[in-house]
Design a protein around this motif. Structure first.
Motif, PDB file in Angstrom:
ATOM      1  N   VAL A 162       0.749  -1.304  -0.139  1.00  0.00           N
ATOM      2  CA  VAL A 162       0.207  -0.053  -0.075  1.00  0.00           C
ATOM      3  C   VAL A 162       0.785   1.253  -0.192  1.00  0.00           C
ATOM      4  O   VAL A 162       0.805   2.095  -0.765  1.00  0.00           O
ATOM      5  N   ILE A 163       1.923   1.376   0.741  1.00  0.00           N
ATOM      6  CA  ILE A 163       3.010   2.358   0.729  1.00  0.00           C
ATOM      7  C   ILE A 163       3.572   2.672  -0.479  1.00  0.00           C
ATOM      8  O   ILE A 163       3.759   3.539  -0.886  1.00  0.00           O
ATOM      9  N   ILE A 164       3.815   1.472  -1.207  1.00  0.00           N
ATOM     10  CA  ILE A 164       4.438   1.546  -2.632  1.00  0.00           C
ATOM     11  C   ILE A 164       3.630   2.294  -3.630  1.00  0.00           C
ATOM     12  O   ILE A 164       3.880   3.161  -4.281  1.00  0.00           O
ATOM     13  N   PHE A 165       2.457   2.198  -3.275  1.00  0.00           N
ATOM     14  CA  PHE A 165       1.409   2.833  -4.353  1.00  0.00           C
ATOM     15  C   PHE A 165       0.997   4.330  -3.732  1.00  0.00           C
ATOM     16  O   PHE A 165       0.704   5.164  -4.539  1.00  0.00           O
TER      17      PHE A 165
ATOM     18  N   LEU B  70       9.029   8.051 -11.755  1.00  0.00           N
ATOM     19  CA  LEU B  70      10.219   7.221 -11.916  1.00  0.00           C
ATOM     20  C   LEU B  70      10.647   7.143 -10.475  1.00  0.00           C
ATOM     21  O   LEU B  70      11.141   5.824 -10.290  1.00  0.00           O
ATOM     22  N   PHE B  71      10.313   8.070  -9.498  1.00  0.00           N
ATOM     23  CA  PHE B  71      10.773   7.771  -8.134  1.00  0.00           C
ATOM     24  C   PHE B  71      10.048   6.852  -7.638  1.00  0.00           C
ATOM     25  O   PHE B  71      10.690   5.992  -7.071  1.00  0.00           O
ATOM     26  N   ALA B  72       8.889   6.661  -8.030  1.00  0.00           N
ATOM     27  CA  ALA B  72       8.038   5.564  -7.360  1.00  0.00           C
ATOM     28  C   ALA B  72       8.433   4.340  -8.071  1.00  0.00           C
ATOM     29  O   ALA B  72       8.482   3.026  -7.239  1.00  0.00           O
ATOM     30  N   ILE B  73       8.781   4.150  -9.159  1.00  0.00           N
ATOM     31  CA  ILE B  73       9.093   2.983  -9.693  1.00  0.00           C
ATOM     32  C   ILE B  73      10.529   2.559  -9.162  1.00  0.00           C
ATOM     33  O   ILE B  73      10.622   1.242  -8.750  1.00  0.00           O
ATOM     34  N   PHE B  74      11.470   3.434  -8.900  1.00  0.00           N
ATOM     35  CA  PHE B  74      12.747   3.015  -8.474  1.00  0.00           C
ATOM     36  C   PHE B  74      12.663   2.715  -6.884  1.00  0.00           C
ATOM     37  O   PHE B  74      13.590   2.126  -6.225  1.00  0.00           O
ATOM     38  N   PHE B  75      11.602   3.074  -6.335  1.00  0.00           N
ATOM     39  CA  PHE B  75      11.505   2.937  -4.872  1.00  0.00           C
ATOM     40  C   PHE B  75      11.076   1.411  -4.426  1.00  0.00           C
ATOM     41  O   PHE B  75      11.305   0.991  -3.143  1.00  0.00           O
ATOM     42  N   ILE B  76      10.827   0.746  -5.534  1.00  0.00           N
ATOM     43  CA  ILE B  76      10.490  -0.580  -5.148  1.00  0.00           C
ATOM     44  C   ILE B  76      11.764  -1.341  -5.113  1.00  0.00           C
ATOM     45  O   ILE B  76      11.603  -2.533  -4.499  1.00  0.00           O
ATOM     46  N   VAL B  77      12.736  -0.842  -5.074  1.00  0.00           N
ATOM     47  CA  VAL B  77      14.073  -1.424  -4.819  1.00  0.00           C
ATOM     48  C   VAL B  77      13.885  -1.750  -3.345  1.00  0.00           C
ATOM     49  O   VAL B  77      14.719  -2.864  -3.014  1.00  0.00           O
TER      50      VAL B  77
END
Length: 421
Positions: free
Chosen positions: A24-27, A228-235
């Protein structure tokens, strides 16, 4: 092989289901970021357009030049002039941060400017052997005058330069008119000054869609940047899950199974690519449907959705590759989580997510070229702002894919070397 890949995919989904709060946090976090930052930036632009900045204006000249400067400042619709100050109190008010700036016009500015111009014009005219209307001896030029500008130490450098350029332009135009008028008086001509407009002017040519101009706005910059920031935060969750597999013994079972390790990596890749696509679609939905209700420009993706999805897939691959490498190397969650979050913030800063690359120092501009976020951001901008196709962003897509391959390859070799018997 496909069945093993499918089972690896299912395993990743089950792992993610155990941490619903993290998903949920990721989204939710990127959505809050994009709404908050876009509102702040758009509100800033609207405030500058719709309200006036109070500045202190001290007129010690009280004559033609100072009145013209004051009139121009008032007509600019940007400044509200405050006049109940002396220079000392104005300096204290500005340097203490009460006001952003003060303009102090010196005494006798008009008189000394007229004297200087008349002296120079007489000298020029006499050097051509022409008789002037004035039979008196040439006048001596007065000492140059300084208009004092005081700025709050916290004022942005761009604002300072803008104001100084505006004041310089006003003074330059006033001087030009006076010089032309002085030549008229000396030579006895009667040409109308109003007929002598600038021979050269600036006209901005902007891209057009039909008859309407395409003007960049805060939404067009923030949606791709924070996507982009969200995508890379899945790291962060990806690396944590890899570390969990080590601590829970899952990685041992994966190694002793007949399934190659790269299938395990591909399962993670497909799983997190789906998350990246969902993140992107949510961001776009906010830009299209929510922003207009918040008095923000709508995010226009007409005819660009396929290209944007392609960039998202390749940016997702780059982020996943980085997360896999970090999770493979890290031994504990205390190592992977802080380092993952910090590294994403650093990549975002270097890649131009927060500060445009052209505003960075020269050596940082060179470093930015090595940031995968910068590659993705340039690809997004090419599509959204420059109407480019897939062929025009092939270089950025290739760099993102090669970054993914490099990260995964290093991870596989590291895993083999570490577990070699």
């Amino acid at each position: 092989m496909l069945y093993k890949l499918w089972r690896s995919f299912i395993k990743e989904i089950l792992l993610l289901k155990r941490d619903i709060g993290g998903i949920v946090i990721i989204f939710v976090m990127p959505l809050l970021l994009i709404v908050t930052i876009t509102l702040i930036q758009d509100s800033t632009f609207k405030n500058l357009e719709g309200s006036k900045i109070p500045i202190i204006f001290i007129d010690n000249d009280k004559s033609e030049v100072s009145k013209n400067i004051k009139k121009e400042l008032e007509n600019s619709k940007t400044f509200q002039l405050l006049t109940n100050f002396n220079e000392k109190s104005a300096q204290n008010a500005v340097f203490s941060g009460e006001y952003q700036m003060a303009i102090v016009i010196p005494e006798n500015l008009t008189k000394d400017l007229n004297s200087n111009i008349e002296a120079k014009v007489e000298k020029i005219v006499s050097s051509f052997g022409l008789e002037t209307d004035s039979a008196a001896a040439p006048k001596a030029a007065s000492k140059a005058k300084d208009i004092h500008l005081y700025f709050d130490p916290a004022t942005n450098a761009g604002f300072k330069n803008s104001v100084m350029n505006s004041v310089n332009k006003m003074v330059f135009e006033i001087e030009n008119k006076k010089i032309y008028k002085a030549f008229q008086d000396q030579l006895g001509t009667t040409e109308n000054l109003e007929e002598n407009k600038n021979l050269i002017s600036f006209k901005e040519i902007t891209p057009k869609k039909g008859d309407a101009e395409i003007l960049p706005n805060s939404v067009q910059h923030n949606v791709p940047a924070w996507t982009l920031f969200a995508i890379f935060f899945i790291v962060v969750p990806l690396s944590i899950n890899l570390v969990k597999e080590k601590s829970q013994g899952t990685s041992v079972r994966v190694r002793v199974s007949p399934t190659p390790y790269f299938i395990h990596i591909l399962g993670k890749t497909f799983t997190y690519l789906i998350i990246c696509i969902i993140q992107f679609l949510l961001m776009v939905a906010v830009g299209i449907y929510l922003f207009p209700y918040m008095d923000l420009p709508a995010f226009d993706v007409s005819g660009k959705m396929f290209q944007l999805l392609t960039v998202t897939l390749f940016a997702g691959l780059a982020a996943i590759g980085f997360g896999v490498l970090l999770g493979t190397i890290a031994d504990t969650q205390e190592q992977s989580a802080p380092f993952g979050a910090t590294s994403v913030v650093v990549l975002a800063a270097v890649g131009g997510i927060w500060v445009p690359v052209f505003l960075m120092p020269e050596f940082m501009q060179h470093i930015a070229k090595f940031s995968p976020m910068n590659w993705g951001l340039n690809a997004y901008y090419d599509i959204i702002l420059r109407n480019s196709g897939i062929g025009n962003i092939a270089k950025e897509l290739a760099l993102l894919f090669l970054f993914y391959l490099a990260m995964v390859t290093i991870s596989i070799f590291y895993e083999r070397k570490k577990n070699a018997v």
